[in-house]
Design a protein around this motif. Sequence first.
Motif, PDB file in Angstrom:
ATOM      1  N   GLU A  91       0.708  -1.126   0.082  1.00 32.57           N
ATOM      2  CA  GLU A  91      -0.016  -0.061   0.100  1.00 32.57           C
ATOM      3  C   GLU A  91       0.856   1.116   0.076  1.00 32.57           C
ATOM      4  N   THR A  92       1.951   1.186   0.477  1.00 33.09           N
ATOM      5  CA  THR A  92       2.625   2.488   0.683  1.00 33.09           C
ATOM      6  C   THR A  92       4.060   2.309  -0.460  1.00 33.09           C
ATOM      7  N   PHE A  93       3.844   1.424  -1.457  1.00 28.03           N
ATOM      8  CA  PHE A  93       5.057   1.359  -2.406  1.00 28.03           C
ATOM      9  C   PHE A  93       4.230   1.918  -3.517  1.00 28.03           C
ATOM     10  N   VAL A  94       5.010   3.106  -3.907  1.00 33.51           N
ATOM     11  CA  VAL A  94       4.197   4.107  -5.201  1.00 33.51           C
ATOM     12  C   VAL A  94       4.980   3.189  -6.389  1.00 33.51           C
ATOM     13  N   VAL A  95       3.989   3.115  -7.376  1.00 33.60           N
ATOM     14  CA  VAL A  95       4.568   2.226  -8.351  1.00 33.60           C
ATOM     15  C   VAL A  95       4.713   3.475  -9.775  1.00 33.60           C
ATOM     16  N   ASP A 154      20.179  -0.053  -7.761  1.00 31.45           N
ATOM     17  CA  ASP A 154      21.088   0.687  -7.084  1.00 31.45           C
ATOM     18  C   ASP A 154      20.391   0.650  -5.633  1.00 31.45           C
ATOM     19  N   THR A 155      21.417   1.134  -4.724  1.00 35.01           N
ATOM     20  CA  THR A 155      20.837   1.342  -3.170  1.00 35.01           C
ATOM     21  C   THR A 155      19.833   2.398  -3.050  1.00 35.01           C
ATOM     22  N   GLY A 156      18.942   2.056  -2.192  1.00 30.01           N
ATOM     23  CA  GLY A 156      17.905   3.062  -1.619  1.00 30.01           C
ATOM     24  C   GLY A 156      16.653   3.047  -2.821  1.00 30.01           C
ATOM     25  N   LEU A 157      16.392   2.357  -3.421  1.00 37.24           N
ATOM     26  CA  LEU A 157      15.602   2.388  -4.438  1.00 37.24           C
ATOM     27  C   LEU A 157      14.456   1.308  -4.225  1.00 37.24           C
ATOM     28  N   GLY A 158      14.274   0.533  -3.226  1.00 35.19           N
ATOM     29  CA  GLY A 158      12.986  -0.012  -2.785  1.00 35.19           C
ATOM     30  C   GLY A 158      12.984  -1.269  -2.832  1.00 35.19           C
ATOM     31  N   LYS A 159      14.291  -2.123  -2.880  1.00 34.61           N
ATOM     32  CA  LYS A 159      14.167  -3.683  -2.849  1.00 34.61           C
ATOM     33  C   LYS A 159      13.571  -3.924  -1.512  1.00 34.61           C
ATOM     34  N   THR A 160      14.462  -3.706  -0.368  1.00 32.96           N
ATOM     35  CA  THR A 160      13.962  -3.901   0.774  1.00 32.96           C
ATOM     36  C   THR A 160      12.649  -3.982   1.088  1.00 32.96           C
ATOM     37  N   HIS A 161      11.933  -2.654   0.833  1.00 36.54           N
ATOM     38  CA  HIS A 161      10.680  -2.232   0.679  1.00 36.54           C
ATOM     39  C   HIS A 161       9.738  -3.449   0.181  1.00 36.54           C
ATOM     40  N   LEU A 162       9.998  -3.823  -1.141  1.00 39.18           N
ATOM     41  CA  LEU A 162       9.298  -4.761  -1.696  1.00 39.18           C
ATOM     42  C   LEU A 162       9.282  -6.192  -1.097  1.00 39.18           C
ATOM     43  N   THR A 212       3.235  10.289  -0.616  1.00 40.92           N
ATOM     44  CA  THR A 212       2.792   9.116   0.209  1.00 40.92           C
ATOM     45  C   THR A 212       3.639   9.175   1.635  1.00 40.92           C
ATOM     46  N   LYS A 213       5.043   9.309   1.438  1.00 45.27           N
ATOM     47  CA  LYS A 213       5.811   9.522   2.835  1.00 45.27           C
ATOM     48  C   LYS A 213       5.112  10.457   3.739  1.00 45.27           C
ATOM     49  N   ALA A 214       4.755  11.684   3.158  1.00 45.74           N
ATOM     50  CA  ALA A 214       4.441  12.679   4.075  1.00 45.74           C
ATOM     51  C   ALA A 214       3.063  12.259   4.802  1.00 45.74           C
ATOM     52  N   ASN A 247      18.116   8.364  -5.208  1.00 42.96           N
ATOM     53  CA  ASN A 247      18.056   7.524  -4.087  1.00 42.96           C
ATOM     54  C   ASN A 247      16.912   7.917  -3.206  1.00 42.96           C
ATOM     55  N   ILE A 248      15.897   6.779  -3.078  1.00 44.03           N
ATOM     56  CA  ILE A 248      14.562   7.414  -2.550  1.00 44.03           C
ATOM     57  C   ILE A 248      14.917   7.524  -0.833  1.00 44.03           C
ATOM     58  N   ARG A 249      16.003   6.719  -0.510  1.00 41.61           N
ATOM     59  CA  ARG A 249      16.141   7.115   0.916  1.00 41.61           C
ATOM     60  C   ARG A 249      16.719   8.502   1.153  1.00 41.61           C
ATOM     61  N   ARG A 250      17.519   8.969   0.241  1.00 38.79           N
ATOM     62  CA  ARG A 250      17.700  10.500   0.381  1.00 38.79           C
ATOM     63  C   ARG A 250      16.525  11.303   0.299  1.00 38.79           C
ATOM     64  N   LEU A 251      15.838  10.952  -0.544  1.00 38.62           N
ATOM     65  CA  LEU A 251      14.466  11.774  -0.864  1.00 38.62           C
ATOM     66  C   LEU A 251      13.688  11.979   0.499  1.00 38.62           C
ATOM     67  N   GLU A 252      13.777  10.736   1.350  1.00 37.70           N
ATOM     68  CA  GLU A 252      12.834  10.547   2.378  1.00 37.70           C
ATOM     69  C   GLU A 252      13.667  11.351   3.472  1.00 37.70           C
ATOM     70  N   GLY A 253      15.051  11.262   3.638  1.00 39.94           N
ATOM     71  CA  GLY A 253      15.825  11.929   4.787  1.00 39.94           C
ATOM     72  C   GLY A 253      15.743  13.390   4.506  1.00 39.94           C
ATOM     73  N   ASN A 260      30.954  -0.223   1.733  1.00 44.11           N
ATOM     74  CA  ASN A 260      30.417  -0.482   0.330  1.00 44.11           C
ATOM     75  C   ASN A 260      29.372   0.384  -0.185  1.00 44.11           C
ATOM     76  N   GLN A 261      28.166   0.080   0.731  1.00 47.24           N
ATOM     77  CA  GLN A 261      26.927   1.040   0.364  1.00 47.24           C
ATOM     78  C   GLN A 261      27.253   2.350   0.269  1.00 47.24           C
ATOM     79  N   LEU A 262      27.946   2.866   1.274  1.00 50.69           N
ATOM     80  CA  LEU A 262      28.143   4.531   1.263  1.00 50.69           C
ATOM     81  C   LEU A 262      29.151   4.953   0.092  1.00 50.69           C
TER      82      LEU A 262
END
Length: 470
Positions: free
Chosen positions: A141-145, A175-183, A310-312, A334-340, A466-468
């Motif tokens: 539900e919170t994953f934007v397609v 790439d990192t921060g693009l929603g793999k873990t979320h899915l 959606t995040k807001a 990077n969506i993690r940065r967007l969120e940050g 590595n991630q950073l």
Amino acid sequence: MPAVSSSSSLWETVKQDFKDLFPDDVFQLWFQPLVCLAGDEDTMTLGVPNDFAAIWIHDNYLDLIVQRLRLSSGRDISVRLRKNDAAVPAAAAPVQIEPELSESRHSSRVAPTPRRAPLTRQARATANAHAGNLNPRNTFETFVVGSNNQMAQAAALAVAQSPAQAYNPLFLYGDTGLGKTHLMHAIGHAILQHKPDARVAYLSTEKFTNEFIQGLQENALVKFRQRYRNVDVLLLDDVQFLGGKERIQEEFFHTFNDLFESGKQIVLSSDRRASEIAKLESRLVSRFEWGLPADIQAPDFETRVAILRTKAKTLGLSVPSDVLTFIAQNISKNIRRLEGALIKVASYASLTGRHLDVSVTQDLLQDVLMEQAQNILTIDTIQRKVVDHFQIRLADMTSKRRPNNIAIPRQIAMYLSRTLTKHSLQEIGDAFGGRDHGTVIHACKAVDNMMEQDPSMRSSIEFLRNQLSR
Ligand SMILES: Nc1ncnc2c1ncn2[C@@H]1O[C@H](COP(=O)(O)OP(=O)(O)OP(=O)(O)O)[C@@H](O)[C@H]1O
């Protein structure tokens, strides 16, 4: 040939050196139990308490032992490790390890698996304890397609609706921060919602590795295997970290086969295609490609705005839409940065009670925007990544709290800031709640020591680095 006793006394001298060289717990664990069983001018046989100690000492400390013996005796002495009566030439050849392991290392036979008996309530609880790691906010539900992730999201949904029937394994990469873990979390939640007693395990490859090592160390491999080969759904994150780890690959190969053959769902994530993971055995590459590899790209502008909205909403934040647009225009990869960035501006507004507009936002996000423009890593990004990884609060990076579960991640973040950015010691200290430069130096030394002495800590820090660095 000198008597064993002279070898023994040489060993006791060297052992004493190790006592000064290592922290007490490391010394007690690895060196204290070593005894000299035999020796002559050129060789020494050390008795080790178990197979795991033999492997560990061979892989981590043997060179050092040989070096210290040379220093103390002035001779080159080759060291053998022996468990019980089975003498093993450690310096020249691989240490003999548990029959089960040595077999699994050299052949493709499936390592013995605990019989698939009906699970006890406790085993089910253990499997689902790993599902407890699922972040409740990471749902479908919170994953934007958007066009960047449409296929991955559709595949994840199909897997959640028909586990082990749609795609197996599902291999999510990007790439990192693009929603793999979320899915992955979303799949776990959806399956559990539909079937609450399903055994769902979510874990990172790093955790899988550490638990395997611990299982070896504590002679508890059967328990480890039971935990992961008896699940209905295995969600394994960041499998790129299997690269180069032969023994873990071997173990995971059997886990994979076992689950696959019993019709269980496997979902994997990686920052690159399976075939691009360096030093990943080809049998694993081919298995990872059996099902559906689905990639996630960076989101386009519209998707970024939708994600911010959606995040807001999910976080109950009220942010003017021109501010959201500004953030979406300026942070793209990077969506993690967007969120940050969103959280930073929203917390500023709520803390100061001031009206948020584009110019305030621009000021607030100065460092992030510079980072994006020049691809420079900031201390803020490091802190966020570290708190994410260790599941602590961002405020703990600047607080004075000192329990180890907070102090160690904070030291790691300081160390990463020191090694990955050009900031001065004082600037780093300032960013960690106004600490002085001596504290940063101390943190860096402490982390260096931890990395030297604790392999799991080293792999955690390498993982973060590595991630950073990407
Ligand atoms: N399409 C999306 N809709 C909403 N939120 C998203 C979306 N994609 C990513 N996010 C959010 O962005 C953040 C980073 O995503 P996530 O942790 O899943 O990335 P990742 O690809 O697994 O990164 P890494 O490789 O670093 O582990 C999370 O908070 C996640 O909820």
